[in-house]
Design a protein around this motif. Structure first.
Motif: not given
Length: 128
Positions: A57-69, A71-72, A75-81
C-alpha cells in the motif's frame, strides 16, 4: 484484439484467491493451529502478510502520487492510499506487540510463572 492480462495483475488475483482460501480455513482450525497462522500473518517487521500488504500500500501510494502529479489520476486517490498505508502501519505496530504471545500459545511454550488468561467477555467501545 484484446491485450493479454499483465503478469502482475494475474499475481494480484492469485494472491487474493489464496487469501480467501486462508480465511476460509482459519475458522475451521484447532485453536493452537489457528493462532499459529495468525502469528504468521502478523509476522515480524515486514515478513508477515500484514507487513507486506502495508508495504504494498505504501508503494502504491508513491506510484499513484507520481501519476497524480502527471494528471493521470485525481490527487484524492494518492492521498487515500497514503492514509490507508499509514493506518495499516499503525495497526501493524499495534498487533506486533502480540506476536510473541500468539507464537507462545501456538507452540505451548507459555512463560513459566505466567498464569493462563481467564475467559473474558470482549468490550466494544464506540468512538464518537
Amino acid at each position: 484484439m484484446t491485450r493479454p492480462t499483465p503478469y502482475p495483475v494475474l499475481l494480484a488475483d492469485e494472491i487474493a484467491r489464496q487469501l480467501g482460501q486462508l480465511t476460509d480455513r482459519l475458522s475451521h482450525l484447532p485453536p493452537a493451529e489457528a493462532t499459529q497462522v495468525i502469528a504468521r500473518v502478523l509476522g515480524g517487521d515486514e515478513d508477515g502478510v500484514l507487513g507486506r500488504i502495508t508495504h504494498l500500500m505504501a508503494t502504491s501510494s508513491v506510484v499513484t502520487k507520481a501519476q497524480a502529479k502527471n494528471g493521470v489520476l485525481p490527487p484524492e486517490v494518492a492521498l487515500d492510499l497514503a492514509r490507508a498505508a499509514n493506518d495499516l502501519d499503525d495497526v501493524h505496530l499495534d498487533l506486533g506487540e502480540h506476536i510473541e504471545t500468539l507464537r507462545d500459545f501456538s507452540t505451548g511454550a507459555a512463560s513459566p510463572g505466567v498464569k493462563p488468561s481467564l475467559p473474558a467477555p470482549l468490550v466494544v467501545r464506540r468512538h464518537r
